[in-house]
Design an enzyme around this catalytic site. Structure first.
Site, PDB file in Angstrom:
ATOM      1  N   GLY A 533       0.776  -1.232   0.000  1.00  0.00           N
ATOM      2  CA  GLY A 533       0.000   0.000   0.000  1.00  0.00           C
ATOM      3  C   GLY A 533       0.808   1.282   0.000  1.00  0.00           C
ATOM      4  N   PRO A 651      10.309   7.983   8.424  1.00  0.00           N
ATOM      5  CA  PRO A 651      10.975   7.107   9.386  1.00  0.00           C
ATOM      6  C   PRO A 651      10.172   6.904  10.672  1.00  0.00           C
ATOM      7  CG  PRO A 651      12.473   8.827   8.595  1.00  0.00           C
ATOM      8  CD  PRO A 651      11.111   9.152   8.065  1.00  0.00           C
ATOM      9  N   LYS A 652       9.347   7.874  11.015  1.00  0.00           N
ATOM     10  CA  LYS A 652       8.571   7.742  12.248  1.00  0.00           C
ATOM     11  C   LYS A 652       7.458   6.702  12.085  1.00  0.00           C
ATOM     12  CE  LYS A 652       7.561  11.369  15.195  1.00  0.00           C
ATOM     13  NZ  LYS A 652       6.862  12.587  15.634  1.00  0.00           N
ATOM     14  N   THR A 653       6.668   6.841  11.021  1.00  0.00           N
ATOM     15  CA  THR A 653       5.559   5.892  10.850  1.00  0.00           C
ATOM     16  C   THR A 653       6.075   4.532  10.382  1.00  0.00           C
ATOM     17  OG1 THR A 653       5.165   6.776   8.633  1.00  0.00           O
ATOM     18  CG2 THR A 653       3.820   7.659  10.411  1.00  0.00           C
ATOM     19  N   GLY A 721       7.630  -1.877   0.500  1.00  0.00           N
ATOM     20  CA  GLY A 721       6.797  -2.087   1.673  1.00  0.00           C
ATOM     21  C   GLY A 721       7.658  -2.378   2.886  1.00  0.00           C
ATOM     22  N   VAL A 722       7.089  -2.106   4.068  1.00  0.00           N
ATOM     23  CA  VAL A 722       7.852  -2.380   5.280  1.00  0.00           C
ATOM     24  C   VAL A 722       6.959  -2.954   6.390  1.00  0.00           C
ATOM     25  CG1 VAL A 722       7.622  -0.091   6.331  1.00  0.00           C
ATOM     26  CG2 VAL A 722       9.708  -1.401   6.693  1.00  0.00           C
ATOM     27  N   GLU A 724       5.118  -5.538   6.699  1.00  0.00           N
ATOM     28  CA  GLU A 724       5.103  -6.973   6.985  1.00  0.00           C
ATOM     29  C   GLU A 724       6.502  -7.519   7.220  1.00  0.00           C
ATOM     30  OE1 GLU A 724       2.693  -8.615   3.804  1.00  0.00           O
ATOM     31  OE2 GLU A 724       0.888  -8.223   4.981  1.00  0.00           O
TER      32      GLU A 724
END
Lengths: 764, 316, 215
Positions: A533, A651-653, A721-722, A724
């Site tokens: 997403g 980087p925060k989210t 993506g990150v 998962e």
């Protein structure tokens, strides 16, 4: 916009707004209780009645009779909808079992009725008065018992079998061998917001305020299920209280609300009660996995075989735990198989990192076991078998070899290169940061008071998926940008990274961007799932912004011409500080918007770069656990993840995505398991007291490091993506740490104390 | 939830009298267990008597040096009480090991003692349960029974009592003060409050219909080292797999009670003289007639290992 | 020591009969079926007039005695910040503060809360006038989907008051001394608020910041 060549330099590279650790723009709403979730929408339509869903009391069989008379007569009851009076229904492509059961029952707690009443209290009380007589039939509920009847068959996403070289021969002749079996449990997404929907009909037009990750899919599935045209359906889902895959598809809350509202002739709100969630909705199937690894004495893998069994209803998909084993490590001879086992349990489906999460729980434990046999450090063993090409790349399901060739006509590469793969670097940085050199390779050696202390590591691996995504971008006369796309924010930070993307592209500050999501009246996006997403939807916004920039530049040209100024050079135009600039000239965007504003809409469409290159995300997990020397209780002490996942858009989210996934990984490793009653065929522990997920006290401070990486092959955002990646490998890292702490290898997840204490040293 | 009528009681005598002559009446205090079970229609009172205004929320020292704890003292307040922290630390520890901060703010002393089991089959009204529907059968036997009891069980029921606080109360030889429907006060030693399931698992307490717990009293402090060790899969906010409450004196003598193993707080006084002989002997005495299932057989070893750890800790 | 032999269980025999064949299973008791016919089961309980004091305002409401405080707040007062995550006291998403103490509003009845001072997330702060805890959650990204967040924040605010008041916890090492203001304490005390997105580490950062500011 077609994305079929690797991205070159583009406005995103400025990283003035995107790539920065901005706080979520939806934060003030979420922290004050004013973000509107589905069941909160009292404001959208008056006269809402309450629907209460009744679930089947049996797992398999038939409803012999249903007596609704007492329930119908109950004060306040407006109507009751069952399969008998619901009218003819279709079934969505993504549903395996029917969302409304009866007379045939396919699983426990399958919805069989919705009671609609003036108040929630009335609907609930009346639902208890429905008398149902069932004829129970025999079912298959035990994965281990049914395993011998498992069949290797492809599902829509996954090729079940693959092979390279001669695994059997290579394994049997390997000097060092491991042959071990592992299992993972049935798991529940257990997002905090139960599935909920408010449905309202206006003539033949249906509106659903719901909680769904995939708006366009929802529209199409509602259309198929209710047999009404898509144009008659509007789905609105701006805030979603967690999904993790549970809200990818149309579920019973939405269907029952729609049917109830039609029957009641007024809006109806439905929220599934918590006790229905594990059995009524979907779950991740348990797996049984066999790993065989053969290697030379110096640790070169010569044979690797991974077989995986999962269960589902007839027609359901796989939890294909063996898939990542095709790509993670080198080895000339290999095989993977994913077996489908027929079970009459509730419908199994995608949960955060389907396939890889359970697959790596087994593979990465096996890698540690093999490293120990070899007398090698677990990291050294992994790095020795690193690879820059995919060792085993089977054709996609249903595709002939010719079909899976690239659009350019190139023959399918059986060993495509990774677009970028920095697994080794993840381990090197992580080992140093975590103090891996302080790990004792002999287990059971470190004691801290009551606690036996151990360290563990594991690779994280998850494919990067890109998919078409559209957006609409508007510039108004205040110089304000509004983005509209049916993309969803399930806690991932979509609102914020989309705003950051638009701000970067249009050269305006973040405060001047409004993002509107989760509405089927907006352009169709990638939606949220499979960690596709963030990258896909921002790429769609990028595409729309490029179009808007062109429209603005044209206006700038007209503007200059009208003002008889020097001609504006579009090609070197820069969008910055709320202006379009070229050379020494600049014009405020607000001045170019006109009274009606400027609107552009476009979609990103991905070519075949994902076929020419394997796009994946990588990481290394490091954990330290304490195991109570007496009770075997396991508690996390430290956790670190090092991730290589392309450009990090915020980087925060992104960090939050990873720590959240690590937390869910702790659950899978140590406590989560839906327990099957093999007589009745249902998940017994179907609430949040029985199905334990981690609480605050289970989770120590978590550290996340992102490698500074861009992947221009992935998208114009150069991101991946990150969401998962963070869960992949966590369970194995913990299992490896528990082994390091105690010397006890538990191969069945979750690793609970009852599996340890019998093998731990006796207490004196 | 079935319909019910509701009243706020103003006097104790009135509350008890109303409860006695109103069929289907129940007292409600914290509500954390009752409201939950009413939603599922496991509990179906026709009348609720809210006793929160009865002033039963005082903690007083008794002339004999013991403590009198009002029935409505919230779990948080009992755990935080300075006398309890100093002299009955095992009680404070047990309370703090239970539930969550929110629930401890709501739950009361008497309500905690009368908690009903957390057996999932008791909660799921689709399944047989002798406790919920006498004579329907026990689903936990032959079903998922990892949390279930290993001692004092019967063929009718293997449910456990879920309370942590009650284990400490049993260890401390607390006495339950009640008012009976006739207005008379009686004292019930806590050992006699909870029943074993036998063939009537639906009858969990020795209270008469309408009888109301007004206070719990503790005898004078015992000294010694107080330990409450709760063993669970997650670190907090979970019911015990097993728990050990112990008071150990300098000479190794003491007393011990177990949670998570039986239908009631489990204490075998006769076994306690074996405390100085170590965990193995003590466990054998405490769990001498254990009947386990496939799922919960581990609890026997877990009790032994936890006792060993607790006894070690007491040695200091 | 014996182990139950399931084959001797009456229930299992019943199931064995059902194997392969189809049997009718009546899952309700006679008692329940009979009770349906009793007229009292189909009459509505009388509504009760109550005065609820929420976020400093008084609300006169006629409520069904079965209505929980949570449902009264959400469905009648439209204070939808308090969330129904489980309705069973197992998640903490409905946490509100009553007379200064945090409770789960799903396990208390609205009629029981007359005369009490109730504070919900809406009473702590607004998007333009945030409570320090709300601001700290934003700064430290102490949330993801946001559904458990109002409960987490109400819980955190009242939790700090509990520590200040000297209420001990499961992890308080010495019961005879006041508890410490540290993250080990906060983790234990916040454990009644489940965050499935797993924002725990960040929530602890947020709470620590608020404590730092206070100190």
């Amino acid at each position: 916009m077609k994305f079929d060549t690797p991205a070159s330099s583009n406005p995103i590279d400025q990283l003035k707004v995107i790539g920065q650790p901005a706080s979520r723009i939806d934060g003030p709403l979420k922290t004050t209780g004013t973000a509107p979730y589905a069941y909160d929408r009292y404001d959208v339509i008056p006269n809402q009645a309450y629907g209460f869903v009744l679930g089947s009391a049996i797992a398999k069989g038939r409803i012999v009779s249903m007596n609704l008379s007492a329930a119908t007569a109950y004060p306040g009851v407006i109507t009751i909808v069952t399969a008998q009076n619901a009218g003819k229904l279709g079934k969505g492509d993504f549903n395996t079992a029917l969302l409304l059961g009866g007379p045939e029952i396919q699983h426990y707690h399958q919805a069989i009725a919705v009671v609609v009443a003036e108040t929630f209290e009335q609907a609930r009380a009346a639902a208890h008065l429905i008398r149902v007589e069932y004829a129970r039939s025999k079912g298959l509920f035990d994965l281990a018992a049914e395993k011998p009847r498992g069949v290797a068959k492809d599902d829509s996403n996954t090729t079940s079998k693959s092979a390279v070289g001669n695994f059997t021969q290579a394994f049997s002749s390997a000097p060092v061998q491991l042959d071990a079996s592992y299992s993972t449990s049935h798991e529940s997404h257990s997002m905090l917001e139960p599935h909920a929907t408010i449905a309202a009909w206006d003539g033949d037009q249906l509106t659903l305020w719901t909680s769904n990750q995939m708006i366009a899919w929802a529209v199409s599935e509602v259309s198929k299920t209710l047999r009404i045209p898509k144009e008659k359906i509007r789905v609105i889902s701006p805030y979603i209280g967690g999904g993790f895959g549970a809200k990818l598809f149309l579920r019973s809350d939405a269907l029952m609300a729609a049917l109830a509202a039609r029957a009641a002739r007024r809006p109806v709100k439905v929220s599934l009660q918590r006790a229905l969630i594990p059995n009524n909705t979907t779950h991740r199937s348990a797996t049984i996995q066999r790993l065989r690894i053969g290697a030379t004495k110096d640790g070169q893998i010569t044979a690797i075989g991974h077989e995986n069994w999962s269960g589902n209803l007839s027609g359901g998909g796989l939890e294909a735990g063996a898939v990542q084993t095709r790509a993670l490590y080198a080895g000339a001879n290999r095989m993977t198989s994913n077996f489908f086992t027929l079970l009459d349990l509730p419908e199994a489906s995608s949960m955060r990192a389907p396939n890889e999460a359970p697959g790596l729980a087994a593979l990465e434990a096996a890698m540690d076991e093999m490293a120990e046999k070899l007398g090698m450090d677990p990291i050294e063993f992994r790095l020795k078998n690193d690879t820059q090409v995919v060792p085993d790349y089977p054709a996609k399901p249903g595709a002939s070899d010719a079909q899976s060739n690239t659009a350019q006509g190139a023959k399918r590469n059986p060993h495509p290169p990774f677009s970028i793969r920095q697994l080794t670097k993840c381990f090197q940085i992580g080992a140093e940061r975590f103090g891996w050199d302080k790990r004792t390779s002999k287990p059971g050696q470190v004691r801290d008071g009551r606690w036996l202390v151990g360290m563990g590591t594991a690779s994280a691996y998850r494919d990067n998926i890109v998919t078409k995504s559209a957006a609409r971008v508007r510039l108004d006369k205040r110089g304000h940008i509004t983005v509209e796309t049916d993309m969803t924010d399930i806690g991932t930070g979509s609102y914020t990274i989309i705003a950051q993307t638009a701000a970067e592209m249009m050269g305006v500050p973040l405060e001047k961007v409004t993002v509107r999501l989760g509405d089927s009246s907006f352009p169709a996006s990638s939606g949220s799932g499979g960690q596709w997403g963030g990258n896909s939807s921002t790429s769609g916004v990028y595409a729309a912004c490029i179009k808007l920039r062109e429209a603005i530049a044209l206006k700038a040209e007209e503007h200059q011409a009208k003002a008889q100024q020097a001609k504006f050079n579009i090609t070197d135009a820069v969008f910055s500080d709320g202006k379009i600039q070229s050379g020494s000239q600049s014009i405020l965007l607000a001045d170019l918007a006109g009274s009606r504003g400027l609107v552009a809409e476009d979609a990103i469409e991905f070519g075949d770069l994902d076929k020419r290159y394997q796009q994946s995300t990588f990481g290394a997990h490091f954990v330290e656990v304490g195991v109570d020397a007496a009770t075997g209780e396991i508690r996390m002490r430290r956790m670190l993840a090092v991730c290589a996942a392309g450009r990090i858009l915020n980087p925060k989210t992104a960090r939050s995505q990873v720590i959240g996934a690590m937390t869910m990984g702790v659950g899978a490793a140590l406590m989560e398991g839906l327990e099957v009653d093999k007589r009745y065929g249902f998940f017994v522990n179907h609430d949040l007291a029985g199905y334990e997920v981690p609480v605050h006290a289970d989770i120590p401070h978590q550290e996340v490091i992102f490698l500074d990486e861009t992947d221009p092959i992935s998208s114009p955002m150069k991101a991946k993506g990150v969401g998962e990646l963070g869960i992949c490998g966590v369970a194995a890292a913990i299992a490896n740490a528990v082994y390091n702490a105690t010397g006890v290898r538990v191969r069945d997840y979750p690793i609970t104390l009852d599996k340890l204490i019998g093998k731990m040293p006796t207490m004196v | 939830m079935r319909g019910f009528t509701y009243e706020r009681a103003n006097s104790l005598a009135e509350a008890v009298a109303t409860a006695a002559h109103t069929k289907g009446a129940k007292f409600i205090a914290g509500g954390t267990n009752l409201v939950d079970l009413m939603k599922l229609q496991v509990e179906t009172p026709t009348h609720l008597i809210d006793i929160n205004d009865l002033g039963l929320d005082k903690i007083e020292t008794k002339p004999d040096g013991g403590l009198r704890i009002g029935a409505l003292v919230r779990n948080t307040d009992l755990a935080a009480n300075e006398h309890v922290r100093r002299d009955y630390a095992v009680l404070s520890r047990a309370l703090l090991a239970g539930a969550s901060g929110q629930l401890r703010n709501q739950a009361t002393t008497a309500g905690n003692l009368l908690q009903r089991t957390r057996c999932p089959y008791f909660y799921d009204t689709n399944l047989p349960c002798n406790k919920r529907e006498p004579g329907s059968g026990c689903s936990a036997l032959g079903g998922y029974s990892r949390q279930h009891a290993i001692v004092g069980v019967s063929d009718s029921c293997i449910a456990t009592h879920p309370s942590d606080m009650a284990i400490a109360m049993r260890l401390l030889d607390a006495t339950v003060e009640t008012m009976r429907p006739n207005g008379l006060i009686r004292s019930i030693p806590i050992a006699q409050l909870h029943r074993l399931p036998e063939n009537t698992p639906h009858i969990e307490y020795t209270l008469e219909p309408g009888e109301l717990i007004t206070a719990v009293t503790l005898p004078k402090p015992l000294g010694g080292t107080h330990i409450y060790r709760k063993v669970r899969d997650r670190a907090s906010y979970a019911f015990a797999l097993i728990s050990v409450a112990a008071i150990v004196q300098r000479d190794g003598a003491g007393r011990v009670a177990l949670g998570g193993v039986a239908h009631k707080p489990w204490r075998v006084e006769a076994a306690e003289h074996d405390m100085p002989r170590g965990a193995k002997v003590l466990t054998a005495g405490l769990l001498s007639n254990a009947r386990t299932t496939h799922d919960n057989a581990f609890k026997v070893l877990l009790v032994e290992r936890t006792l060993a750890s607790v006894l070690n800790e007491a040695k200091g | 020591m014996t182990t139950f032999d399931p084959s001797r269980r009456k229930f299992i025999q019943t199931t064995a009969v059902s194997s392969g064949a189809v049997i009718a299973a009546r899952l309700t008791t006679e008692a329940e079926a009979k009770s349906v016919l009793q007229p009292k089961q189909v009459t509505e309980p009388a509504k009760i007039n109550i005065l609820l004091r929420v976020n400093g305002s008084e609300h006169q409401l006629m409520v069904d005695p079965r209505m929980t405080l949570l449902d009264a707040l959400r469905e009648r007062l439209h204070l939808t910040g308090s969330k129904k995550g489980c309705d069973q006291g197992q998640c903490g998403a409905c946490t509100v503060i009553v007379d200064g103490r945090r409770i789960v509003s799903c396990l208390t009845l609205a009629v029981m809360q007359e005369g009490h001072e109730i504070t919900t997330i809406e009473g702590l702060g607004t998007p333009t006038n945030l409570h320090p805890m709300q601001a700290a959650f934003i700064k430290h990204d102490g949330y993801q989907c946001g559904f458990c967040t109002p409960g987490q924040i109400c819980s955190a605010v009242a939790m700090l008051d509990e520590v200040k008041a000297g209420v001990p916890s499961h992890v308080t090492a010495d019961l005879t001394r006041p508890p410490e203001m540290n993250t080990v304490e906060f983790r234990e005390r916040m454990s009644g608020n489940i965050c499935r997105c797993g924002a725990y580490s960040n929530i602890q950062e947020a709470i620590a910041e608020v404590v730092g500011e206070r100190a």
